[in-house]
Design an enzyme around this catalytic site. Structure first.
Site, mmCIF file in Angstrom:
data_model
loop_
_atom_site.group_PDB
_atom_site.id
_atom_site.type_symbol
_atom_site.label_atom_id
_atom_site.label_comp_id
_atom_site.label_asym_id
_atom_site.label_seq_id
_atom_site.Cartn_x
_atom_site.Cartn_y
_atom_site.Cartn_z
ATOM 1 N NE ARG A 247 -41.018 6.375 28.923
ATOM 2 C CZ ARG A 247 -41.756 5.573 29.237
ATOM 3 N NH1 ARG A 247 -43.111 5.908 28.946
ATOM 4 N NH2 ARG A 247 -41.405 4.719 30.030
ATOM 5 N NE ARG B 87 -48.411 11.808 25.736
ATOM 6 C CZ ARG B 87 -48.768 10.352 25.892
ATOM 7 N NH1 ARG B 87 -47.493 9.515 25.927
ATOM 8 N NH2 ARG B 87 -50.026 9.944 26.137
ATOM 9 C CD GLU C 258 -50.590 3.748 30.761
ATOM 10 O OE1 GLU C 258 -51.209 3.865 29.753
ATOM 11 O OE2 GLU C 258 -49.350 3.026 30.889
ATOM 12 C CB SER D 201 -48.221 -0.015 32.609
ATOM 13 O OG SER D 201 -48.008 -0.965 31.572
ATOM 14 N NE ARG E 95 -48.314 9.577 32.405
ATOM 15 C CZ ARG E 95 -48.654 8.966 31.445
ATOM 16 N NH1 ARG E 95 -49.433 7.878 31.564
ATOM 17 N NH2 ARG E 95 -48.468 9.276 30.122
#
Length: 425
Positions: A260, A275, A350, A353, A391
């Site tokens: 990403r 991130r 988070e 998801s 994460r």
RNA sequence: GGAGAGGUGUCCGAGUGGCCGAAGGAGCACGCUUGGAAAGCGUGUGUAUCGCAAGGUACCGGGGGUUCGAAUCCCCCCCUCUCCGCCA
């Protein structure tokens, strides 16, 4: 993408949905372009019919003059067709451009709101971990134990890259294997996917491979991109096919690297592994009949809960609000783990998801099944994170920290790791 | 990366300019036959799109082109297979 006819027939609902999601899309223009395109189709089809009729007259032997007249007529029709076609092409491009901006409809129960604070907490497991000492964040903990190296990675690859080192490497493998065992138990077909996919598959899945705000790395001159999630290669797995649901929904798990760009993302809350440009993720993906997707969504959510509950990580579940859903999702649940080192006193972050995309992805990908009447209808697709390793590491390490700076490994993970704790050193 | 051979419906496979949305076979569905099954016989069996419908149009890996007319001829691309090269 949404069905154009649906947009036309449900214009007000589609407009309301766009507003609820705070998105920029012009449903009325889509309808106007759709009508215009259909007008062209009718005209072009009529001209083609004339062309075919004209050509059919010439099959048998005939005298030269009559043949010549027909050829002249055919040439005229041909010109007319190509004129109409080039006009229609422009309309088609515009329709596609505007149409792809229209987001999926939202579940009636999804909370309406603009940003994360409008998400509804619907469940909570465990309570935020309390320490009799000042909690450290994972960067501090991991650097002290020589488990991660951001500085060297920045020199070699750029910022937001990292080397995992020593036990952290084994921990990544352990978390991966742990999640895969659980998924296999739940009937998933395990895969390791390609980390690269074609642009059409990206677009079909609802990702935008281009543009300044794109989160995707495109591979110049190849028509392919680095995947941002295994959702892409898994969703593309049955692209253009008619799938067989006679034995129930199709469940696939994919291990992949995720790439990403994260352009512009920075700040305290993006610290360390939270991130990054590259991480490993174990993803769940499901293909179902239309009537089964809501139930499947609950199942994916339960599996996510099972994984983190069994690791002893406190977390809460939120029902994501309309403004935060992203274009393809009809409904989305996030698991937010307690991260003791996040912010000043710890915070939720988070970790997984799961989305029900209904037929939004499958429509453009061309994934269909035969319903009870034998008609081909568009399948539903769902995805969910089993575990995103980066994460996952944050939550395991920050929640497992001890006063002496060592890390206690969750009990269930010990057999996979081969050690009970890391450090102190 | 180089040389060659291919890509046709659910599958196998015919088709080298009009009679082809496409032979034949398998499969599948329904019917007949049977105590039941197999075999056999008969019938049927793609998708998308526009249209209230009748019907039209499109689709033979994808995209362009030639032609009055393309599955068929030409160009580009993708994919598969074989051989060579390279390589973990």
């Amino acid at each position: 993408m949404l069905d154009y006819k649906f947009i036309k027939d449900n214009l007000e609902a589609v407009k309301a949905n766009i507003a609820n999601r705070f998105m920029q899309a012009d449903a009325e223009m889509v309808v106007a372009l759709y009508d215009k395109r259909n007008g062209f189709i009718v005209e072009i089809d009529e001209q083609r019919r004339l062309r075919n009729e004209n050509a059919a007259k010439m099959k048998g032997p005939m005298d030269q003059a009559a043949r010549q007249a027909l050829i002249e007529e055919g040439k005229k029709i041909k010109e007319e067709i190509s004129r109409l076609e080039s006009e229609a092409e422009e309309t088609l491009k515009l329709l596609d451009m505007e149409g792809s901006k229209i987001p999926n409809m939202a579940h009636p129960d999804a909370p309406v709101g603009k940003e994360d604070k409008d998400n509804t907490e619907i469940a909570r497991f465990g309570e935020p971990t309390k320490f009799p000492f000042k909690a450290k964040d994972h960067v501090e903990l991991m650097e002290a134990l020589d488990l991660v190296d951001f500085e060297t990675a920045a020199r070699v690859s750029g910022s937001k890259f990292y080397y995992l080192k020593n036990e952290a490497v084994l921990l990544e493998m352990a978390l991966t294997r742990y999640a895969l065992d659980i998924l296999q138990k739940h009937g998933f077909t395990l895969t390791i996917t390609p980390d690269i996919a074609r642009e059409e598959i990206l677009e079909g899945t609802g990702f935008n491979p281009r543009g300044a705000e794109s989160n995707i790395y495109a591979l110049e001159g190849t028509g392919t991109c680095l995947i941002g999630t295994a959702e892409i290669p898994l969703g593309g797995y049955y692209a253009g096919q008619i799938v067989d649901f006679s034995k129930g929904p199709i469940l696939m798990a994919g291990v992949s690297h995720c790439f990403r760009r994260e352009a512009g993302a920075a700040g305290q809350y993006s610290k360390g592994l939270y991130r990054v440009h590259q991480f490993t993720k174990i993803e769940m993906f499901a293909f179902t009949r239309a009537e089964d997707s809501d139930a499947m969504h609950m199942k994916l959510r339960e599996i996510e809960e099972e994984i983190f509950r069994s690791l002893g990580i406190p977390f809460r579940v939120v029902d994501t609000c309309t403004g935060d859903l992203g274009a393809p999702a009809y409904r989305k649940f996030d698991l937010e783990a307690w991260m003791p080192g996040r912010g000043d006193e710890g915070d939720w972050g988070e970790i997984t998801s799961t989305s029900n995309c209904t037929d939004f992805q499958a429509r453009r990908l061309g994934i269909r099944y035969k319903n009870d009447e034998g008609k081909n209808v568009i399948a539903h697709t769902l995805n969910g994170t089993a575990i995103a390793i980066s994460r996952g590491l944050i939550s395991v390490i920050e929640n497992g920290q001890q006063e002496d700076g060592s890390i206690r490994i969750p009990e269930k993970l010990v057999p996979y790791c081969g050690f009970e704790k890391i450090g102190p050193r």
